[in-house]
Enzyme design. Structure first.
Site, PDB file in Angstrom:
ATOM      1  CG  HIS B 136      -1.921   0.980   1.378  1.00 39.15           C
ATOM      2  ND1 HIS B 136      -1.672   2.292   1.680  1.00 39.15           N
ATOM      3  CD2 HIS B 136      -3.272   0.886   1.217  1.00 39.15           C
ATOM      4  CE1 HIS B 136      -2.824   2.961   1.714  1.00 39.15           C
ATOM      5  NE2 HIS B 136      -3.805   2.122   1.429  1.00 39.15           N
ATOM      6  CD  GLN B 216      -6.691  -4.623   3.503  1.00 43.52           C
ATOM      7  OE1 GLN B 216      -7.663  -5.364   3.657  1.00 43.52           O
ATOM      8  NE2 GLN B 216      -6.826  -3.326   3.213  1.00 43.52           N
ATOM      9  CE  LYS B 239      -7.386  -0.520   5.676  1.00 46.20           C
ATOM     10  NZ  LYS B 239      -8.127   0.147   4.605  1.00 46.20           N
ATOM     11  CB  CYS B 379      -3.588   3.304  -1.627  1.00 48.31           C
ATOM     12  SG  CYS B 379      -4.751   4.642  -1.355  1.00 48.31           S
TER      13      CYS B 379
END
Lengths: 165, 421
Positions: B136, B216, B239, B379
């Site tokens: 990212h 993530q 997230k 991104c």
């Protein structure tokens, strides 16, 4: 469907069959990107005096950005710079209207196919797509004339200062 | 419409979805929201929303100062959230958990610590930084800045055609000159799970620090910072069902003791004179100013929520959905998955292109049908460059996602194809 107001038939036609695409000789070249979505355009302008002889471009992007470049080519090539500026300002006004501007006859006459983008102005995320090529044209034109002015100045006499007694 | 299949390993999404009022929303007047943009941010359960409003309604005060009731309660709640996060990631000590505003800030914090550090950690001219091509931007740009400011060389692992790290040159890439290796555990654009072990081993051989971007990973699987054997692990709260404005940097205790602070201010000091200051021990040394208190409390509630369901169960659920989604997507003519083409060693984040139709157009027509996906370069623009594409459409699933939503995506994509045919 509401989406049809954005994806007008005329926009999809320009997207599928773009006018004037491909890079040809020019007086200035610019490369503009839309960093949020990755749309890119390389655009060249060629002037003869104040008349736009060509706007050529190459790029990748969504249907809106590509169709907009095609419409720009249709509208601006052959126009005088002052007329082209009027068209560009009118298109900008339409795109910034957030769907609240109903194009009148004058605007329709001026913008021709570009009035089809009125629906796009309702989608804030897509306005930048529609404006990408127009901002590139504005920038390329400034460069073409900026350089021309700089060249004239370099060749001509230095400006003289008047001194008052 | 296809009748959704019975998949094994799924969570009871009917029950879970009751905790997320937003998922009942209609969009564009008549369409049920199909929220498939979880890699950008997850939705928040009422348990988290209640923790936020409960904090403001009953306990709001500044932390670590004041002796009044509210100040003590706010401090206990804020520090309690730190305990919860420490347990969630199996940190050896709660003092190793630093609250930041997001993962970007966590990664910037590490980069700046290393730029100002003394030997042996200092990144400087003639040293090297190693990242990967699938990071990212938040794990690229801080290292580019550090490299430009110090003269250190920035190097990176490339990618294979099927969206995995190309590990062939590991020993040439990570060398005696390497000071830090920073990489993502799970790709935010392709969903790839990265094999961290061999990279960590090589970094340890040469004495380089390892930073892991777990943004993530933390929402989707059990995260064990001790098992990872990394030196720093960064992730963000929003997230993983938490609020925005709260992130985490976990760091090994002795490093946090040795490394210099980055931001100076209140909270991070021990004593201050006009000439100099001494600093509080970690984690406070790295938390200058009033922290995001309510947000930390919200993250604590999110951690409780996820833990109650079970991270392994969440991972199993997402794996079943991924298997189903990959199959359905690959049946769509012209669809190309960018990243691992099967459900093995990957998460429930799937990027793809659809013929020549630009992702922006794909996303717009999907949105009209209530399906929310992300379009663009996510991104992670170097990944798009690597695969020669301007952008992708990305669908990302979470614990409340259902097979019916996979079907809505696949049916929606058929509609996109017809629209631009």
């Amino acid at each position: 469907m509401k989406l049809d107001s954005m994806y007008q038939e005329v926009i999809l036609d320009h997207y599928k069959h773009p006018h004037g695409r491909g890079l040809r000789d020019g007086d200035a070249e610019v490369h503009h990107v839309n960093p949020t979505c990755g749309d890119e355009i390389t655009l060249r302008v060629r002037y003869e005096g104040d008349t736009i002889r060509d706007v050529s471009y190459e790029g990748q992007g969504c249907s809106i950005s590509q169709a907009s470049a095609s419409v720009l080519n249709d509208l601006l090539v052959g126009k005088e710079l002052s007329e082209a500026r009027k068209i560009q300002e009118s298109f900008l006004e339409l795109m910034q209207s957030r769907g609240r501007l109903e194009p009148d006859d004058t605007m329709e006459d001026l913008l021709e196919d570009a009035v089809a983008f009125a629906g796009v102005s309702k989608y804030p995320a897509r306005v930048k797509c529609a404006l990408l090529s127009w901002m590139a044209w504005k920038d390329a034109t400034a460069q073409a004339f900026g350089e021309a002015e700089a060249a004239t100045q370099a060749l001509g006499d230095p400006p003289t200062k008047e001194t008052t007694p | 419409m296809t009748a959704s299949p019975q998949l094994s390993g799924l969570l009871d999404t009917d029950a879970i979805r009751k905790d997320f009022p937003i998922l009942d929303r209609l969009v564009h007047e008549e369409h049920k929201l199909v929220y498939l943009d979880n890699a950008a941010t997850s939705q928040k359960p009422t348990q988290v929303l209640d923790a936020l409003s409960g904090y403001y309604e009953r306990h709001n005060a500044n932390v670590h100062r004041g002796v009044h009731v509210l100040a003590e309660e706010a401090t206990a709640l804020y520090e309690g959230a730190r305990d919860k996060v420490a347990a969630f990631i199996n940190a050896p000590s709660r003092d190793e958990v630093i609250f930041t505003k997001n993962a970007s800030e966590s990664l910037n914090l590490v980069a700046n610590m290393l730029g100002w550090a003394d030997e042996p950690y200092r990144v400087e001219r003639d040293t090297e930084i190693v990242i990967t091509e699938m990071e990212h931007h938040s794990n690229i740009v801080p290292w580019q800045l550090l490299s430009q400011r110090t003269g250190a060389k920035l190097k990176w692992f490339g990618l294979t055609d099927d969206g995995r790290l190309d590990l062939t040159g590991t020993e040439q890439l990570i060398t005696e000159k390497t000071k830090v290796v920073s990489l993502t555990l799970v790709s935010n654009i392709m969903g790839t799970f990265n094999p961290i072990e061999s990279i960590v081993r090589r970094a340890q051989e040469v004495g380089a620090l390892v930073v892991i971007d777990a943004s993530q990973a933390a929402p989707h699987m059990a995260l064990d910072v001790q098992a990872l054997q990394a030196d720093f692990v960064a992730f963000t709260g929003h997230k993983m069902c938490g609020p925005t404005g709260i992130g985490v940097l976990w760091g090994r205790q002795e490093l946090l003791n040795d490394l210099p602070p980055f931001l100076g201010g209140g909270e991070m000091i021990e004593t201050v004179t006009m000439n100099s200051s001494t600093y509080a021990p970690a984690p406070h040394k790295f938390e200058a100013g009033t922290p995001p208190i309510a947000q930390a409390v919200g993250l604590g509630a999110a951690v409780d929520y996820l833990t109650a369901i079970g991270m392994d169960r969440i991972q199993e659920h997402e794996h079943a959905l991924t298997e189903y989604a990959v199959g359905r997507l690959q049946d769509i003519p012209g669809l190309r998955i960018i990243g691992p083409p099967t459900a093995e060693d990957r998460g429930a984040t799937i990027s793809f292109t659809l013929g020549d139709i630009h992702p922006h157009d794909v996303g717009q027509v999907l949105d009209e049908q209530g399906v929310a996906v992300r379009v663009g370069h996510h991104c992670a623009r170097p990944v798009c460059l690597r695969y020669g594409i301007p952008a992708t459409t990305r669908a990302s699933f979470y614990l409340y996602s259902t097979p019916a939503e996979v079907d809505a995506l696949a049916d929606g994509l058929e509609h996109v194809r017809n629209f631009f045919a």
